[in-house]
Design an enzyme around this catalytic site. Structure first.
Site, mmCIF file in Angstrom:
data_model
loop_
_atom_site.group_PDB
_atom_site.id
_atom_site.type_symbol
_atom_site.label_atom_id
_atom_site.label_comp_id
_atom_site.label_asym_id
_atom_site.label_seq_id
_atom_site.Cartn_x
_atom_site.Cartn_y
_atom_site.Cartn_z
ATOM 1 N N ILE A 1 -35.296 -11.508 18.319
ATOM 2 C CA ILE A 1 -35.978 -11.730 17.037
ATOM 3 C C ILE A 1 -36.989 -10.600 16.769
ATOM 4 C CG2 ILE A 1 -37.561 -13.287 15.798
ATOM 5 C CD1 ILE A 1 -36.003 -15.625 17.011
ATOM 6 N N ARG B 1 -38.852 -19.429 21.590
ATOM 7 C CA ARG B 1 -38.800 -20.666 20.810
ATOM 8 C C ARG B 1 -38.707 -21.851 21.757
ATOM 9 N NH1 ARG B 1 -38.218 -19.823 15.623
ATOM 10 N NH2 ARG B 1 -37.291 -21.847 15.155
ATOM 11 N N HIS C 1 -5.437 2.176 14.583
ATOM 12 C CA HIS C 1 -6.155 3.452 14.684
ATOM 13 C C HIS C 1 -6.444 3.956 13.276
ATOM 14 C CE1 HIS C 1 -7.313 7.360 16.246
ATOM 15 N NE2 HIS C 1 -6.579 7.898 15.301
HETATM 16 C C1 LIG Z 1 -35.507 -15.374 13.068
HETATM 17 C C2 LIG Z 1 -34.291 -16.060 13.633
HETATM 18 C C3 LIG Z 1 -33.070 -15.415 13.590
HETATM 19 C C4 LIG Z 1 -31.942 -16.042 14.099
HETATM 20 N N1 LIG Z 1 -30.754 -15.385 14.033
HETATM 21 C C5 LIG Z 1 -29.651 -15.985 14.504
HETATM 22 C C6 LIG Z 1 -28.385 -15.341 14.411
HETATM 23 O O1 LIG Z 1 -28.285 -14.235 13.917
HETATM 24 N N2 LIG Z 1 -27.295 -15.990 14.889
HETATM 25 C C7 LIG Z 1 -27.386 -17.230 15.450
HETATM 26 O O2 LIG Z 1 -26.354 -17.766 15.870
HETATM 27 N N3 LIG Z 1 -28.569 -17.865 15.553
HETATM 28 C C8 LIG Z 1 -29.687 -17.281 15.095
HETATM 29 N N4 LIG Z 1 -30.891 -17.931 15.183
HETATM 30 C C9 LIG Z 1 -30.914 -19.250 15.855
HETATM 31 C C10 LIG Z 1 -30.414 -20.318 14.912
HETATM 32 O O3 LIG Z 1 -31.188 -20.329 13.739
HETATM 33 C C11 LIG Z 1 -30.475 -21.673 15.609
HETATM 34 O O4 LIG Z 1 -29.788 -21.607 16.838
HETATM 35 C C12 LIG Z 1 -29.846 -22.762 14.776
HETATM 36 O O5 LIG Z 1 -30.453 -22.874 13.508
HETATM 37 C C13 LIG Z 1 -29.950 -24.097 15.514
HETATM 38 O O6 LIG Z 1 -29.434 -25.120 14.735
HETATM 39 P P1 LIG Z 1 -29.993 -26.595 14.863
HETATM 40 O O7 LIG Z 1 -29.144 -27.422 13.976
HETATM 41 O O8 LIG Z 1 -30.117 -26.948 16.291
HETATM 42 O O9 LIG Z 1 -31.484 -26.515 14.310
HETATM 43 P P2 LIG Z 1 -32.076 -25.995 12.932
HETATM 44 O O10 LIG Z 1 -31.154 -25.109 12.213
HETATM 45 O O11 LIG Z 1 -33.436 -25.483 13.280
HETATM 46 O O12 LIG Z 1 -32.225 -27.296 12.069
HETATM 47 C C14 LIG Z 1 -33.105 -28.341 12.426
HETATM 48 C C15 LIG Z 1 -33.454 -29.107 11.164
HETATM 49 O O13 LIG Z 1 -34.018 -30.363 11.516
HETATM 50 C C16 LIG Z 1 -35.099 -30.637 10.671
HETATM 51 N N5 LIG Z 1 -35.971 -31.586 11.369
HETATM 52 C C17 LIG Z 1 -36.742 -31.388 12.471
HETATM 53 N N6 LIG Z 1 -37.377 -32.510 12.837
HETATM 54 C C18 LIG Z 1 -37.008 -33.460 11.949
HETATM 55 C C19 LIG Z 1 -37.330 -34.830 11.787
HETATM 56 N N7 LIG Z 1 -38.176 -35.461 12.624
HETATM 57 N N8 LIG Z 1 -36.758 -35.502 10.759
HETATM 58 C C20 LIG Z 1 -35.914 -34.900 9.912
HETATM 59 N N9 LIG Z 1 -35.574 -33.603 10.015
HETATM 60 C C21 LIG Z 1 -36.111 -32.895 11.017
HETATM 61 C C22 LIG Z 1 -35.727 -29.278 10.443
HETATM 62 O O14 LIG Z 1 -36.501 -29.278 9.278
HETATM 63 C C23 LIG Z 1 -34.488 -28.386 10.327
HETATM 64 O O15 LIG Z 1 -34.025 -28.312 9.001
HETATM 65 C C24 LIG Z 1 -32.037 -17.337 14.667
HETATM 66 C C25 LIG Z 1 -33.268 -17.992 14.706
HETATM 67 C C26 LIG Z 1 -34.387 -17.362 14.200
HETATM 68 C C27 LIG Z 1 -35.703 -18.083 14.255
#
Ligand SMILES: Cc1cc2nc3c(=O)[nH]c(=O)nc-3n(C[C@H](O)[C@H](O)[C@H](O)COP(=O)(O)OP(=O)(O)OC[C@H]3O[C@@H](n4cnc5c(N)ncnc54)[C@H](O)[C@@H]3O)c2cc1C
Length: 421
Positions: free
Chosen positions: A130, A218, A390
């Site tokens: 990041i 993270r 190629h």
């Molecule tokens: C700057 C950055 C760049 C990244 N680049 C990449 C990349 O290029 N390629 C890649 O594969 N990954 C990348 N990632 C990682 C990727 O974003 C995460 O791995 C992915 O989003 C995880 O998905 P998730 O569904 O676990 O969580 P998230 O996408 O984080 O979704 C979680 C959701 O749950 C919601 N939530 C949390 N608690 C509650 C609650 N109590 N009630 C209701 N809703 C709630 C949140 O608001 C959020 O919308 C990056 C991350 C960052 C920070």
């Protein structure tokens, strides 16, 4: 990242006889364009959810028992919901530096991606993907970027030969790359921040920056979720414990994505989500990939899948490596980007592909072939015999495979005797 790559590409075009001059950056338009892309993607998901008759409620959920949720809607009203199965997918949050969250001018990655302005001097704290990606964006937009990383190298855990390719380029792009260096103190000042850094020799220096980005990792987002009212257990690092079916220690609750463990990547999250859905629907499914690709979207990109060389060494796994330097690739030469490297990590006896690593432009697109090779149990000969078009960068994978027997066309390597089982 795309705009940063365009800016850098336009700069090097001068060497090929095309001078675009200095780019004029209109931040407002850049942000509007970015917002438009995000809106299209999230809107598209909303539409897909509707078509699949998924009921979408916006608000914050917390478990009140292992079968019920308290749900606070966006307007403030509270609903009680009951369920047969729940899937926790609450993601992760940026770790903050001690004291850093309360200091003005210290951004996390979400704030940095809003690109409200381009600071003249930016400090990036953390040499993970990041920090490197966002540092690259700001450097391309015109910031003088200094990056500090407390370990001795960038991208801890990634093979050093791949990292070297990127590091060489970043040394030209960034003002300074300070390895083995930690932030000891931070203090807000009128128009920026004073930072005390401690180098590998223990010496301290004070520097002033307009802004800093904290990209120090993270952590899984579990607080406030009411997990104490369920049977869900967490490991020592705070990740929710799951089995191969994505089932937590509470039989009615599943967990997927960042909250359920490393690697914290979007494609890993989606595949885990699919597994959980299939298991809940009564199908036989398990999340047991042979390779999860990872991509660092810097310039050049770094991508790897499967076993890395450093992991093989630390786990005492017998392996052989074949490297194909992009200096021998015709396509890389036409792009003016001969600085890449493609490598295969193979089982020395069966020559089965165990891992693939690529550093170079477009590595993120190329790595999918490596994932397929690993998942399909191919060996180096299978790849060498598969005709690649190629002139393309994909040939570097074919030639790395051929290189294992010293038969790559564009690159001479002494013959290695195959030890086929
Ligand atoms: C700057 C950055 C760049 C990244 N680049 C990449 C990349 O290029 N390629 C890649 O594969 N990954 C990348 N990632 C990682 C990727 O974003 C995460 O791995 C992915 O989003 C995880 O998905 P998730 O569904 O676990 O969580 P998230 O996408 O984080 O979704 C979680 C959701 O749950 C919601 N939530 C949390 N608690 C509650 C609650 N109590 N009630 C209701 N809703 C709630 C949140 O608001 C959020 O919308 C990056 C991350 C960052 C920070």
């Amino acid at each position: 990242m795309h705009v940063a790559a365009q800016i850098m590409e336009s700069r090097t075009a001068k060497d090929r006889g095309v001078d675009f001059g200095n780019p004029k950056i209109h931040l407002h338009r850049l942000n509007e364009w970015k917002k438009g892309v995000v809106a299209k993607l999230t809107g598209g998901l909303g539409q897909l959810a509707k078509q699949r008759r998924i009921r979408y409620l916006q608000g914050t959920a917390a478990f009140s028992s292992h079968r019920t949720l308290e749900f606070k809607q966006a307007g403030g009203s509270i609903k009680n919901l009951s369920f047969e199965h729940a899937v926790i997918a609450t993601g992760s949050q940026a770790r903050t530096l001690p004291g850093g969250a309360t200091i003005d001018f210290v951004m996390d990655s979400s704030e940095a991606l809003e690109v409200k302005s381009v600071p003249q001097k930016l400090l990036v704290i953390g040499g993970g993907y990041i920090g490197l990606e966002i540092g690259t964006v700001y450097a391309a937009l015109g910031s003088s970027v200094t990056l500090v990383e407390m370990t001795q190298g960038l991208l801890p855990g990634v093979d050093r030969d791949l990292v070297r390719v990127l590091q060489k380029r970043l040394e030209g792009l960034f003002e300074a790359l300070l390895l083995g260096t930690t932030v000891k103190e931070m203090k807000a000042r009128k128009n920026g921040i004073t930072i005390v850094l401690e180098g590998p020799d223990g010496n301290r220096q004070t520097r002033i920056f307009e802004r800093a980005l904290a990209a120090v990792g993270r952590s899984p987002r579990t607080s406030g979720l009411g997990l104490e009212n369920t049977g869900v257990e967490m490991d020592k690092r705070g990740f929710i414990r799951v089995d191969a079916e994505q089932r937590t220690s509470d039989p009615s609750i599943f967990a997927v994505g960042d909250v359920a463990g490393e690697p914290m990547l979007a494609h890993k999250a989606t595949h885990e989500g699919r597994t959980a859905a299939e298991v809940i629907a009564g199908r036989k499914a398990a999340f047991e990939p042979a390779a999860i690709p990872a991509v660092v979207f810097t310039d050049p990109e770094i991508a790897w899948a499967g076993l890395t060389e450093s992991e093989a060494k630390s786990r005492g796994i017998d392996f052989a490596v074949s490297r194909f330097p992009w200096g021998a690739s015709g396509r890389a030469a036409t792009l003016g980007r001969s600085d890449g490297l493609t490598k295969l990590v193979v089982d020395p006896r069966s020559e089965r592909i165990l891992g693939v690593g690529i550093a170079g432009v477009g590595a993120g697109e190329l790595i999918a072939e490596g994932v397929l090779a690993i998942e399909m149990g191919t060996n180096a000969t299978d790849i060498g015999l598969s005709i690649h078009p190629h002139p393309t960068l994909s040939e570097t994978i074919m030639e790395a495979a051929e290189g294992l027997h010293g038969t790559a066309t564009s690159y001479f390597q002494p013959r290695r005797k195959p030890k086929l089982r």
